[in-house]
Design a protein around this motif. Structure first.
Motif, short mmCIF file in Angstrom:
data_model
loop_
_atom_site.label_atom_id
_atom_site.label_comp_id
_atom_site.label_asym_id
_atom_site.label_seq_id
_atom_site.Cartn_x
_atom_site.Cartn_y
_atom_site.Cartn_z
N LEU A 52 -6.76 0.59 -7.05
CA LEU A 52 -6.68 -0.70 -6.38
C LEU A 52 -5.37 -1.42 -6.72
CD1 LEU A 52 -10.37 -1.92 -6.65
CD2 LEU A 52 -9.12 -1.34 -4.56
N VAL A 53 -4.92 -1.29 -7.95
CA VAL A 53 -3.64 -1.90 -8.32
C VAL A 53 -2.50 -1.22 -7.56
CG1 VAL A 53 -1.98 -2.22 -10.20
CG2 VAL A 53 -4.39 -2.77 -10.55
N MET A 54 -2.53 0.11 -7.49
CA MET A 54 -1.48 0.83 -6.76
C MET A 54 -1.50 0.45 -5.28
SD MET A 54 -1.92 4.51 -8.68
CE MET A 54 -0.81 5.43 -7.63
N ALA A 55 -2.70 0.37 -4.68
CA ALA A 55 -2.81 -0.02 -3.28
C ALA A 55 -2.31 -1.45 -3.09
CB ALA A 55 -4.26 0.10 -2.80
N SER A 56 -2.63 -2.33 -4.03
CA SER A 56 -2.16 -3.71 -3.96
C SER A 56 -0.64 -3.77 -3.97
CB SER A 56 -2.69 -4.53 -5.14
OG SER A 56 -4.07 -4.62 -5.10
N GLU A 98 -4.01 -10.74 -2.68
CA GLU A 98 -4.57 -11.59 -3.74
C GLU A 98 -6.03 -11.22 -4.01
OE1 GLU A 98 -3.96 -15.79 -3.17
OE2 GLU A 98 -1.91 -15.46 -2.49
N ARG A 99 -6.79 -10.96 -2.96
CA ARG A 99 -8.19 -10.58 -3.14
C ARG A 99 -8.30 -9.25 -3.88
NH1 ARG A 99 -10.43 -11.91 2.90
NH2 ARG A 99 -10.44 -14.17 2.69
N ILE A 100 -7.44 -8.30 -3.52
CA ILE A 100 -7.47 -6.99 -4.18
C ILE A 100 -7.12 -7.14 -5.66
CG2 ILE A 100 -6.32 -4.75 -4.31
CD1 ILE A 100 -6.04 -4.94 -1.22
N GLU A 101 -6.13 -7.95 -5.95
CA GLU A 101 -5.76 -8.18 -7.34
C GLU A 101 -6.92 -8.82 -8.10
OE1 GLU A 101 -2.09 -10.37 -7.24
OE2 GLU A 101 -1.01 -8.67 -6.37
#
Length: 110
Positions: A52-56, A98-101
């Motif tokens: 998720l961090v990489m995708a963000s 922001e939501r993903i983070e």
């Protein structure tokens, strides 16, 4: 306030959203899921938080490129023809990042 259940990398998340925004959130989550799936193909299952961090970061990079293109006038005639739509897209991507983070932070602290 409405909420929808979305699936990213085979995990389900219940996300709150404004009434009437359910389909948009589902579509955006589908885009994130595609980004995560692409990462899984490239680097494997390295953990939900890391994915998720990489995708963000990838989405933030795309957002930054879109902002820079908008600021610099962009080289795309279609982009220049629809500045309000570009701004809406940029705002949506920014909110999604922001939501993903926030989700990644929650997973990391879980």
């Amino acid at each position: 306030m409405a909420s929808v259940e979305v699936s990213i990398n085979g995990r389900f998340y219940r996300i709150a959203c404004e009434d009437g925004q359910e389909q948009r959130l589902i579509r955006l989550a589908g885009s994130v899921d595609e980004k995560v799936s692409s990462l899984v193909e490239q680097v494997g299952q390295v953990g939900d938080t890391r994915l998720l961090v990489m995708a963000s970061l990838l989405i933030a990079d795309e957002l930054d490129d879109a902002k820079q293109g908008s600021v610099n006038g962009g080289g795309n005639g279609a982009a220049a023809a629809a500045p309000a739509q570009n701004q809406a897209t940029i705002a949506a991507l920014s909110a999604l990042a922001e939501r993903i983070e926030h989700i990644a932070d929650g997973l990391e602290n879980a």
